[in-house]
Design an enzyme around this catalytic site. Structure first.
Site, short mmCIF file in Angstrom:
data_model
loop_
_atom_site.label_atom_id
_atom_site.label_comp_id
_atom_site.label_asym_id
_atom_site.label_seq_id
_atom_site.Cartn_x
_atom_site.Cartn_y
_atom_site.Cartn_z
N ALA A 181 -20.08 -1.69 97.11
CA ALA A 181 -20.59 -0.72 98.00
C ALA A 181 -21.18 0.53 97.29
O ALA A 181 -20.81 1.04 96.41
CB ALA A 181 -19.27 0.10 98.77
N CYS A 195 -15.81 -2.33 94.57
CA CYS A 195 -16.14 -0.88 93.83
C CYS A 195 -15.24 -1.08 92.58
O CYS A 195 -14.30 -1.36 92.41
CB CYS A 195 -15.62 0.23 94.62
SG CYS A 195 -16.08 0.29 96.50
N SER A 218 -17.33 -11.40 96.64
CA SER A 218 -17.10 -10.05 97.54
C SER A 218 -17.43 -8.81 96.77
O SER A 218 -17.13 -8.63 95.52
CB SER A 218 -15.75 -10.20 98.00
OG SER A 218 -15.45 -9.67 99.48
N PRO A 219 -18.11 -7.92 97.54
CA PRO A 219 -18.51 -6.49 96.75
C PRO A 219 -17.19 -5.91 96.52
O PRO A 219 -16.27 -5.73 97.21
CB PRO A 219 -19.05 -5.81 97.65
CG PRO A 219 -18.63 -6.44 99.18
CD PRO A 219 -18.56 -8.12 98.72
N ARG A 279 -10.36 -10.48 94.85
CA ARG A 279 -9.19 -10.55 94.04
C ARG A 279 -9.00 -11.89 93.08
O ARG A 279 -8.91 -11.86 91.97
CB ARG A 279 -7.91 -9.99 94.55
CG ARG A 279 -7.82 -8.62 94.95
CD ARG A 279 -6.71 -8.34 95.94
NE ARG A 279 -6.91 -8.89 97.10
CZ ARG A 279 -6.00 -8.85 98.36
NH1 ARG A 279 -4.88 -7.89 98.13
NH2 ARG A 279 -6.51 -9.38 99.50
N LEU A 310 -7.96 -12.94 101.55
CA LEU A 310 -6.93 -13.96 101.24
C LEU A 310 -7.13 -15.46 101.13
O LEU A 310 -6.71 -16.17 101.56
CB LEU A 310 -5.40 -13.61 101.97
CG LEU A 310 -4.77 -12.28 101.46
CD1 LEU A 310 -3.64 -12.12 102.29
CD2 LEU A 310 -4.26 -12.67 99.80
N TYR A 361 -15.31 2.91 106.78
CA TYR A 361 -16.54 3.72 106.56
C TYR A 361 -17.47 4.15 107.60
O TYR A 361 -17.42 3.80 108.92
CB TYR A 361 -17.25 3.03 105.36
CG TYR A 361 -16.21 3.06 104.17
CD1 TYR A 361 -15.75 3.99 103.84
CD2 TYR A 361 -15.99 1.61 103.75
CE1 TYR A 361 -14.83 3.73 102.45
CE2 TYR A 361 -15.09 1.53 102.70
CZ TYR A 361 -14.33 2.82 102.02
OH TYR A 361 -13.71 2.31 101.05
N ARG A 401 -21.44 -6.47 106.81
CA ARG A 401 -19.90 -6.97 106.83
C ARG A 401 -19.31 -6.02 108.13
O ARG A 401 -19.62 -4.76 108.09
CB ARG A 401 -19.49 -6.30 105.53
CG ARG A 401 -17.69 -6.35 105.60
CD ARG A 401 -17.04 -6.32 104.14
NE ARG A 401 -17.27 -7.64 103.49
CZ ARG A 401 -16.33 -7.87 102.41
NH1 ARG A 401 -15.88 -6.95 102.09
NH2 ARG A 401 -16.38 -9.06 101.92
#
Ligand SMILES: Cc1cc2nc3c(=O)[nH]c(=O)nc-3n(C[C@H](O)[C@H](O)[C@H](O)COP(=O)(O)O)c2cc1C
Length: 366
Positions: A56, A24, A21-22, A323, A300, A181, A229
């Site tokens: 991003a 930052c 996953s992207p 994560r 998750l 965003y 997304r």
């Protein structure tokens, strides 16, 4: 093995359904990725995931979340990315995608480890923009409501960054339409109070992201997968729901998108996401079934068993992990070992494959 079966998006074939996953890193310099990115992305290109999505990356300077966010709005940015991408291709096996974004009213913020709030007057803040002049939360900057000229400028900035991404040879492009965003701010009735053709009905609120997709699709070759997304739920009374996500996905499919990534939350400072495993998967399942677009989900997903079940049960075509990948940057290798599959490996690391690994007793004698 479902998680480890290949998938084709436009002309791109991924060897498995695992996506990094992207994320930052807040470690860029005026949008240019740095040596940190060589290490971070080089490492994750060897995670065993089929696709690694770069964080991003913002389409204009004022669209960055923080002073440390990546951008693709200048020749310097493009050159810095060329170096990072060349390194990842040499050092790893994953296909490489990029997420293009504009932070809207969540821009001009501190890095998370500096507090994560709005930049203070002594920290070079800037005027933010949004569909309506409503701050993200208490203590946040009040954005300027965008004129139609602003809207056209940002739409063209997305197309211009997409052209740079194509030139850089990214394998896929994902547009960030979630997490509070800019495009999400247009879509959600919580943040969009406009009375013109960009506000009001769902059709009007979808107009800006849809025009963005159309402008980007026009410059991205058909063979290169383009996705978005999106928000599965705003997790707030009066906000977006799964019904809106399905309608949005259908519209984006008509505009030429090849995949949808279902995430959720983040529309205001005080909303909170669920904390249950795979919490976006039931929404992704609906989006997938009702829109017919290849669908990824995130949120998750931690264990190989969970990821395998999501694909096996038809809840998603791909699973994205954030994560868990930072925690275990060889997550894909370990998932393959647990599920009895194999992942692509660089030649330098081939001997770590369980198939080639001599039994411990033999190694002890060697
Ligand atoms: C360090 C960090 C940076 C993130 N940056 C981005 C980002 O650039 N774009 C994005 O869409 N999501 C971003 N996210 C959200 C993740 O991509 C993911 O959707 C979220 O963390 C839930 O997935 P997880 O439970 O696997 O971590 C970030 C998350 C983390 C932990």
């Amino acid at each position: 093995m479902n998680l480890f079966s290949p998938i084709k998006l436009a002309d791109l074939t991924l060897p498995n359904r695992i996506v990094v996953s992207p994320m930052c890193q807040y470690s860029a310099d005026d949008g240019c990725p740095s040596n940190w990115h060589l290490t971070h992305l080089g490492m994750l290109a060897n995670s065993g995931a089929g696709l690694l999505v770069v964080e991003a990356t913002h389409v204009e300077r004022i669209g960055r979340i923080t002073h440390g966010c990546t951008g693709l709005y200048s020749d310097d940015n493009e050159a810095a990315f060329a170096r990072v991408i060349a390194h990842c291709r040499r050092a790893g096996t994953a296909k490489i995608g990029i997420q293009l974004a504009h932070a809207g009213r969540k821009a001009s913020a501190q890095r998370p480890w500096e507090g994560g709030g709005a930049l203070t007057p002594d920290a070079d803040p800037w005027q933010t923009i949004a569909p309506s002049a409503i701050p993200f939360g208490a203590g946040w900057h009040t954005p300027r409501a965008m004129s139609e000229d602003h809207i056209a400028r940002v739409r063209e900035a997305f197309a211009s960054s997409a052209k740079r991404a194509v030139r850089l040879g990214f394998d896929s492009i994902e547009l960030h339409f979630a997490h509070g965003y800019l495009s999400h701010e247009f879509l959600s009735p919580i943040s969009n109070k406009r009375t013109d053709r960009y506000g009001g009905s769902l059709e009007n609120r979808m107009r800006f992201p849809r025009e963005t997709v159309q402008a980007v699709r026009a410059v991205v070759p058909k063979g290169t997968p383009l996705g978005a997304r999106i928000t599965g739920n705003d997790w707030v009374e009066g906000g977006l729901t799964a019904d809106d996500a399905v309608a949005f996905a259908k519209a984006l499919k008509a505009d030429g998108l090849d995949f949808i990534d279902v995430s959720s939350g983040g529309i205001t400072a005080d909303t909170r996401n669920p904390t249950t495993p795979c919490y976006n998967a039931p929404i992704a399942e609906r989006v997938r079934r009702e829109s017919g677009v290849a669908t990824c989900t995130v949120g998750l997903i931690v264990t190989p068993k969970q990821a395998e079940a999501l694909v096996a049960e038809g809840k998603a075509d791909m699973v994205a992990l954030a994560r868990a990948m930072l925690d275990d940057p060889r997550w894909g290798w370990h998932a393959a070992r647990d599920l009895g599959a194999e992942v692509p490996r660089v030649p330098q690391y081939l001997r770590a494959s369980p198939k080639l690994w001599a039994p411990a007793a033999q190694r002890a004698q060697a």
